[in-house]
Design a protein around this motif. Structure first.
Motif, mmCIF file in Angstrom:
data_model
loop_
_atom_site.group_PDB
_atom_site.id
_atom_site.type_symbol
_atom_site.label_atom_id
_atom_site.label_comp_id
_atom_site.label_asym_id
_atom_site.label_seq_id
_atom_site.Cartn_x
_atom_site.Cartn_y
_atom_site.Cartn_z
ATOM 1 N N PRO A 175 0.815 -1.220 0.000
ATOM 2 C CA PRO A 175 0.000 0.000 0.000
ATOM 3 C C PRO A 175 0.845 1.264 0.000
ATOM 4 O O PRO A 175 0.516 2.241 -0.691
ATOM 5 N N ARG A 179 0.854 3.805 -3.227
ATOM 6 C CA ARG A 179 0.431 5.202 -3.104
ATOM 7 C C ARG A 179 1.534 6.151 -3.546
ATOM 8 O O ARG A 179 1.303 7.128 -4.277
ATOM 9 N N LEU A 194 -1.021 5.558 8.994
ATOM 10 C CA LEU A 194 -2.394 5.102 8.853
ATOM 11 C C LEU A 194 -2.450 3.825 8.027
ATOM 12 O O LEU A 194 -3.122 2.840 8.369
ATOM 13 N N LEU A 195 -1.703 3.823 6.934
ATOM 14 C CA LEU A 195 -1.719 2.661 6.056
ATOM 15 C C LEU A 195 -1.197 1.412 6.760
ATOM 16 O O LEU A 195 -1.828 0.356 6.736
ATOM 17 N N THR A 198 -3.347 0.134 9.601
ATOM 18 C CA THR A 198 -4.510 -0.607 9.133
ATOM 19 C C THR A 198 -4.107 -1.972 8.582
ATOM 20 O O THR A 198 -4.760 -2.991 8.822
ATOM 21 N N ALA A 199 -3.017 -1.963 7.841
ATOM 22 C CA ALA A 199 -2.568 -3.217 7.249
ATOM 23 C C ALA A 199 -2.234 -4.257 8.319
ATOM 24 O O ALA A 199 -2.471 -5.458 8.134
ATOM 25 N N ARG A 201 -3.660 -4.918 10.921
ATOM 26 C CA ARG A 201 -4.848 -5.650 11.339
ATOM 27 C C ARG A 201 -5.045 -6.902 10.506
ATOM 28 O O ARG A 201 -5.625 -7.893 10.965
ATOM 29 N N THR B 167 -7.563 5.058 1.246
ATOM 30 C CA THR B 167 -6.804 4.087 2.025
ATOM 31 C C THR B 167 -7.263 2.669 1.702
ATOM 32 O O THR B 167 -6.439 1.757 1.561
ATOM 33 N N ARG B 169 -8.510 1.725 -1.075
ATOM 34 C CA ARG B 169 -7.938 1.455 -2.396
ATOM 35 C C ARG B 169 -6.484 0.992 -2.266
ATOM 36 O O ARG B 169 -6.085 -0.029 -2.816
ATOM 37 N N ASP B 170 -5.688 1.747 -1.504
ATOM 38 C CA ASP B 170 -4.269 1.397 -1.375
ATOM 39 C C ASP B 170 -4.097 0.017 -0.762
ATOM 40 O O ASP B 170 -3.243 -0.764 -1.188
ATOM 41 N N LEU B 171 -4.940 -0.295 0.216
ATOM 42 C CA LEU B 171 -4.781 -1.570 0.903
ATOM 43 C C LEU B 171 -5.160 -2.739 0.010
ATOM 44 O O LEU B 171 -4.574 -3.818 0.118
ATOM 45 N N GLY B 174 -2.761 -2.088 -3.570
ATOM 46 C CA GLY B 174 -1.321 -1.956 -3.335
ATOM 47 C C GLY B 174 -0.563 -3.268 -3.310
ATOM 48 O O GLY B 174 0.395 -3.441 -4.077
ATOM 49 N N PRO B 175 -0.964 -4.193 -2.459
ATOM 50 C CA PRO B 175 -0.192 -5.438 -2.394
ATOM 51 C C PRO B 175 -0.114 -6.164 -3.729
ATOM 52 O O PRO B 175 0.937 -6.699 -4.093
ATOM 53 N N ARG B 201 -9.514 -8.260 5.520
ATOM 54 C CA ARG B 201 -9.600 -8.304 6.984
ATOM 55 C C ARG B 201 -9.250 -6.952 7.590
ATOM 56 O O ARG B 201 -9.713 -6.594 8.672
ATOM 57 N N ALA B 202 -8.358 -6.239 6.887
ATOM 58 C CA ALA B 202 -7.902 -4.963 7.450
ATOM 59 C C ALA B 202 -8.993 -3.903 7.418
ATOM 60 O O ALA B 202 -9.006 -2.986 8.244
#
Lengths: 208, 208, 208, 208
Positions: A175, A179, A194-195, A198-199, A201, B167, B169-171, B174-175, B201-202
């Motif tokens: 992420p 970004r 923040l990213l 959250t990740a 989790r 966010t 979107r990035d999560l 992103g990966p 899950r995040a």
DNA sequence: CGTTAAACGAGACGGTACGTCATGTCTTCGA
DNA sequence: TCGAAGACATGACGTACCGTCTCGTTTAACG
């Protein structure tokens, strides 16, 4: 400072230890440094061997003797310039991992060199002979550090054991990198935290 | 097939409806198609305007009349060639989002054009005049689709309301993108699904 | 002033008096005048149809409709701009001839157009289709005037009857033109008079 | 054959005997020879650097390195290709001079290169930087030969002492050159001899 | 300690592509 | 149909780099 001199393997790897005049190691340094500067200033597309040689105070063939093409030079300049990851060890492996990711991306995105990374990766994507050194000297050392951290995180019970280490890596770094490089939106420390918070989790053991 | 003709805005945007002979829209199409083909075959670095013009059956100045530089041409070719995202609507917004991401990346990573995307993004990173069209025609439409999905997900209670749409979107993206473009490791459907299913899950509302 | 409008035959010679809109004769004039100006300013090699059309306030195709090539245009511009020779008649034919030659060369060598004449002649030398109009409209009228003068000179007994008129012409004009165009040395009135007064000894009847 | 290699001054005149790889003199020769051929075949207006380079088996930049423009190249090709005048010495200076003139013009007017001379002169007329080499390497050596002959003629009493050498030159060469280049009429040996034999009356000591 | 083989700065070389410019033809509009 | 505007295919322009190749000079290690 981002430059690191820790790569031992000499550039063109003239192993012969032959008769003639030995290569000047100082030249290796100067050329890579010049290449790094010019990459940062003008980007990969505008990099010319001519300019690198001239800035390094060196003849063009001297550059080619070490790196056979412009792309080779750029890849090695990048490898040469980005410092190795070093993970903190606070006992909180996931925290360390997040700190590592946030630090890495915020540092890189504030460096003029940051925007070059993408171009070099792009070039390497289509040419295995370029991609290999990049993978070997750049990606793998980072992966090793990350894998160690994930291992530690598992032992600490902070990372679910059923997720492979590379998946964790992708989830934490992806992420941020996405970004930064793709969307072009700013990645300040707050956004980065923040990213990753959250990740994390996603990789933490579930309540259920 | 990846090519889509839905971009309305004419190439060089000669809005004047002026006096002289009007531009031949067929030429726009042929040139962009030729550029896409050559990008896919040889990559951004090996793209030459000469070859594009010749394959399009067009003179070189005719290409330059529309896109002033090779980079401009490449950006618009990319915009022209990648189809718009269209989200399914199964009632499960997060599932739709994940399906969207997985589909997008697996499709792209199997297309010869995929490896070009990175190079174009790299070029755009340092030049706002290139990045702007890319952002406007490529990234924003995708963002809008994603934001809608996230909105829907929130209404369905499947996405935590305290996470901004970008966010999410990035999560989710992103990966996948990171693994595909940066690490160069394969992104088959199984890997992609593992990544997004973990990522979701995040963003899911916490049990606590 | 060197410009003369006395050529009757219209440019592209559309004799048809056809149905459509008739050609604007003013355009002919403006284009030739523009061509003359640009020839004088920049020379034959730097003449462009684009510039001529633009200075004449005319579209490029309008020029091509009248003169099919740049060279055609230049030849006709030259023909259009150089005034016809007019011989004085003082009763002394040889004196008149010399005066004619001296006047012609000194006038031309002080005109900005002078240095263009050579270039146009050079172009005409290899292309009969260009040389013909030049010969017809430019050289022959001059030759006729000269031949008349030589004829008069013979009747007056001032020119040896065994020398052809064209030889007289070459002997009188040749040295002047040669010095002016080829050697590039200045041709002021004194030099010119020295040359022709010496040359006239060659054509005068011998003492014996 | 008209080509002569007697010009010592190197092409681009890199006198420095500098550090780098020295220029290949063979390239100078090949390029000039190619230029001469193409000038003879197609004329000055159709000469292209591309064609010259290709016929010489040389890259285009190699040509530009030596002669910065097409005109420069053409001037030096001409200088390179026209043989130096060499006067006979039969004891009759005026006869020698006439023979020289007749031979020169008949030879040149039968050479394919002849019709090129005018174009090059035309170009040189407006550009001192081109005219200077032409004058220095082409005209002056010829003038020196002619001046010597005139001097000899004076000592022999065959040329009037009150006529400057350059006037003699103009009177003898002018009519021939004028007829050949300007009027385009043929200059066979008979015509040439008529012209010079008449012209020599002008410079011979008068009966009075 | 002199040879000698390679490294080195410089720069020429054959190429290839760049982005610009001009040519001569064509197509559209408005007069 | 003319005339202005301008697109179009073609092809040369002159420049910039590429990667290779001499040059003449310098510099260590070998013999």
């Amino acid at each position: 400072m981002l430059v690191s001199d820790e790569h031992k393997s000499e550039a063109g790897s003239r192993q012969g230890r032959g008769r003639g005049r030995p290569r000047n190691a100082e030249v290796d340094r100067a050329v890579l440094a010049a290449a790094v500067d010019l990459l940062a200033e003008h980007g990969f597309g505008q990099l010319t061997v001519e300019a690198v040689a001239s800035r390094a105070g060196v003849g063009r063939p001297t550059v080619y003797r070490r790196w056979p093409t412009k792309e080779d030079l750029a890849v090695h300049a990048l490898i040469h310039s980005v410092p190795p990851l070093t993970a903190p060890d606070t006992g909180d492996a996931v925290g360390d991992l997040c700190e590592l990711a946030v630090g890495f991306v915020t540092e890189l995105s504030n460096s003029p060199l940051g925007s070059v990374v993408l171009g070099v990766h792009a070039e390497c994507g289509r040419r295995p002979e370029l991609g290999n050194p990049l993978r070997e000297h750049y990606l793998q050392p980072r992966d090793a550090v990350i894998t160690d951290l994930v291992e530690r995180g598992r032992r600490e019970g902070a990372i679910r054991p059923d997720i492979p280490a590379d998946t964790v890596r992708d989830l934490v770094f992806g992420p941020l990198i996405y970004r930064w490089l793709i969307t072009g939106e700013p990645v300040d420390r707050a956004t980065a935290e923040l990213l990753v918070s959250t990740a994390r989790r996603a990789v933490a053991p579930g309540e259920r």
